[in-house]
Design a protein around this motif. Structure first.
Motif, short mmCIF file in Angstrom:
data_model
loop_
_atom_site.label_atom_id
_atom_site.label_comp_id
_atom_site.label_asym_id
_atom_site.label_seq_id
_atom_site.Cartn_x
_atom_site.Cartn_y
_atom_site.Cartn_z
N GLY A 44 41.87 39.80 42.30
CA GLY A 44 41.40 39.92 40.92
C GLY A 44 42.56 40.16 39.99
O GLY A 44 43.64 40.58 40.42
N GLU A 45 42.35 39.89 38.71
CA GLU A 45 43.44 39.94 37.73
C GLU A 45 43.84 41.40 37.45
O GLU A 45 42.96 42.25 37.25
N PRO A 46 45.16 41.66 37.39
CA PRO A 46 45.62 43.05 37.16
C PRO A 46 45.04 43.65 35.88
O PRO A 46 44.68 44.83 35.86
N CYS A 47 44.92 42.86 34.80
CA CYS A 47 44.48 43.46 33.53
C CYS A 47 43.09 44.06 33.67
O CYS A 47 42.84 45.20 33.26
N ILE A 48 42.18 43.36 34.31
CA ILE A 48 40.81 43.88 34.40
C ILE A 48 40.74 45.02 35.43
O ILE A 48 39.97 45.98 35.25
N ARG A 49 41.57 44.97 36.44
CA ARG A 49 41.55 46.07 37.43
C ARG A 49 42.01 47.38 36.79
O ARG A 49 41.48 48.44 37.10
N GLU A 50 42.97 47.27 35.86
CA GLU A 50 43.40 48.47 35.11
C GLU A 50 42.25 49.00 34.26
O GLU A 50 41.97 50.20 34.23
N ALA A 93 43.79 50.45 53.03
CA ALA A 93 43.73 49.53 54.18
C ALA A 93 42.46 48.68 54.11
O ALA A 93 42.47 47.48 54.39
N VAL A 94 41.37 49.32 53.70
CA VAL A 94 40.09 48.59 53.61
C VAL A 94 40.20 47.53 52.51
O VAL A 94 39.76 46.39 52.66
N ARG A 95 40.83 47.91 51.42
CA ARG A 95 40.99 46.97 50.31
C ARG A 95 41.76 45.73 50.76
O ARG A 95 41.43 44.60 50.41
N ALA A 146 44.68 50.91 40.10
CA ALA A 146 44.26 49.50 40.02
C ALA A 146 44.54 48.73 41.32
O ALA A 146 43.86 47.75 41.63
N ASP A 147 45.53 49.19 42.09
CA ASP A 147 45.85 48.54 43.37
C ASP A 147 44.72 48.62 44.38
O ASP A 147 44.65 47.83 45.31
N ASP A 148 43.89 49.63 44.23
CA ASP A 148 42.81 49.84 45.21
C ASP A 148 41.49 49.22 44.77
O ASP A 148 40.45 49.42 45.39
N VAL A 149 41.54 48.47 43.67
CA VAL A 149 40.33 47.80 43.17
C VAL A 149 40.40 46.33 43.54
O VAL A 149 41.43 45.69 43.38
N ARG A 181 29.00 37.50 36.37
CA ARG A 181 29.10 37.79 37.81
C ARG A 181 30.41 38.51 38.13
O ARG A 181 31.19 38.07 38.99
N ILE A 182 30.63 39.61 37.47
CA ILE A 182 31.83 40.39 37.78
C ILE A 182 31.44 41.81 38.19
O ILE A 182 30.80 42.54 37.44
N GLY A 183 31.84 42.15 39.41
CA GLY A 183 31.70 43.50 39.91
C GLY A 183 33.02 43.87 40.56
O GLY A 183 34.00 43.13 40.47
N TRP A 184 33.05 45.01 41.24
CA TRP A 184 34.29 45.40 41.91
C TRP A 184 34.01 46.34 43.07
O TRP A 184 32.93 46.93 43.16
N VAL A 185 35.03 46.41 43.94
CA VAL A 185 34.99 47.37 45.04
C VAL A 185 36.24 48.23 44.91
O VAL A 185 37.34 47.70 44.78
#
Ligand code: PMP
Length: 434
Positions: A84-90, A268-270, A105-108, A259-263
């Motif tokens: 996923g794009e860094p901007c939205i993960r932040e 390690a799981v990521r 954001a690295d873990d998203v 259709r945008i969600g996140w985990v």
């Protein structure tokens, strides 16, 4: 050259012997046909789980998107990162901070709705006949996902505060003693779909303690978290335990069509999830990610959520008042403090699935409770939603629903017709009602 005509043999599925084992759990809902009827304008649908996006500033959003394509089309319409794009993960980290979650954001990882997040989590953890624990009742779409991976869903009893920790302990001990492999607990602590129940803070901590004691991973599904209707949201489970896998979504706080969600997952799981995402889609929808990122940057999205809350509060109140005024004795229902749903319990012996055609005759649709169980429970229950119809339509719908229930109770009293205690599981009825 003659082009062969496609074969349209609809009588028999010629491929029936070729499907993978795991598709056997994927079933068309028995109630889907009725929902097609339920979409007729004269029918008040208290079935749908669709958010009401009518109040979004569509003109402004359209202008921003047009500008985004003009200024940055080469990027927003290109393939992107599997994570996923860094901007939205932040930005997602800022959204989660509103519920006490501190994350990097690295873990998203971005997913196509939180539904795909759940699919990928199940894919990386579950083999056929592994067990997933879920509260009673649980989200129909999750039950469908677990079925598609041939996972055994074991429901854990709930009370008025949601998942019951004593029942959880008992269930885990019993399953482990029987040699079952429990892969995770799937829970919706906020305004659950379908029950509308919320786990208070102390309850969340207790559930986490039991899971830690038995070494059970927790998957917290939280699409409704910011739609608190009375008080501020209770902090997420992930806010106390960084091992919790957290699923989030913009479907209810912005719009589901992107259709945008996140985990959010331990590192390690990521990493495993991103591999699974790459094999599923190469990368999550790039255009949608930039569209949402742009919306978060350019709009007062927190104010928009407050206005969604006010709108859903009015509808929730209309439903609860109408239920109080019209429902017959012997029935009860939950009083949600957020989200979209009320869970109704009917007198013993009633069969909500058999009641649905009568509902449609009375011009009201609802979801029979069996859809929210993997094991055929729920015939005494109904999910009503207040998210989509106006308050006025909700009152009409509840009046009609109450009439159907009253008739049904009379029939039961006259003929003593006893519904079978358990139906075959009713599978997922499709996106419009999920
Ligand atoms: N979890 C729950 C509890 C839901 O109610 C829904 C939607 N109905 C989802 C996940 C999936 O939402 P989405 O994929 O749109 O993010």
């Amino acid at each position: 050259m003659t082009v062969p005509t496609p074969r349209r043999d609809t009588r028999l599925d010629r491929f029936v012997d070729s499907y993978a084992e795991r598709t056997h759990g994927m079933k068309v809902s028995a109630v889907r046909a009725l929902f097609a009827v339920a979409n007729r304008p004269e029918i008040v649908s208290l079935a749908g789980g669709m958010p009401n996006i009518k109040d979004l500033p569509l003109g402004d959003i359209a202008d921003h998107m047009a500008e985004m394509i003009r200024a940055n089309g080469m990027q927003v319409m290109q393939y992107g990162s599997g994570q996923g794009e860094p901007c939205i993960r932040e930005q997602i980290c800022d959204v989660m901070a509103l519920e006490g979650v501190s994350a990097h954001a690295d873990d998203v990882m971005i997913s196509a709705g939180s539904q795909q997040g759940l699919d990928l989590v199940t894919r990386i953890f579950c083999d056929p006949s592994d067990v997933v624990l879920a509260e009673s009742p649980s989200y129909v779409g999750a039950i469908g996902t677990f079925a598609s991976y041939q996972v055994e869903v074991v429901h854990v009893a709930s009370d008025e505060s949601g998942l019951n920790p004593a029942a959880l302990r008992e269930t885990v001990s019993r399953l482990q003693a029987a040699g079952k492999r429990i892969k995770f607990l799937y829970t919706i602590p906020n305004y659950s779909n379908p029950s509308g129940l919320t786990q208070p803070w102390e309850r969340r901590v207790e559930v986490l303690q039991v899971c830690a004691e038995f070494g059970i991973l927790v998957v917290e599904d939280n699409p409704y978290g910011l739609l608190a209707l009375d008080a501020e949201p209770v902090p997420a489970m992930r806010s106390v335990d960084t091992d919790v896998i957290y699923l989030g979504s913009f479907s209810k706080t912005f719009a589901p069509g992107f259709r945008i969600g996140w985990v959010l997952a331990p590192h390690a799981v990521r990493e495993k999830l991103v591999l699974a995402q790459e094999s599923a889609t190469l990368c999550p929808p790039v255009f949608s990610q930039f569209a949402i990122s742009n919306y978060l940057d350019t709009s007062d999205w927190k104010e928009q959520i407050l206005s969604f809350r006010a709108m859903y509060r009015e509808r929730r109140d209309a439903m609860l008042t109408a239920l109080r005024d019209h429902m017959p004795a012997g029935t009860s229902w939950t009083h949600p403090i957020g989200g979209f749903f009320v869970w109704v319990t009917l007198p013993e012996g009633m069969d909500s699935q058999a009641m649905l055609p009568r509902g449609v005759e009375h011009r009201v649709a609802f979801v029979p409770g069996a859809a929210f169980y993997a094991d055929g429970q729920g015939s005494q229950n109904v999910r009503l939603s207040y998210c989509f119809p106006t308050a006025e339509r909700i009152v009409t719908g509840v009046e009609r629903f109450s009439e159907v229930v009253r008739n049904e109770i009379e029939m039961l009293n006259i003929f003593g017709v006893k519904a079978p205690a358990r139906h075959p599981p009713a599978p997922g009825p499709g996106a419009d009602i999920s």
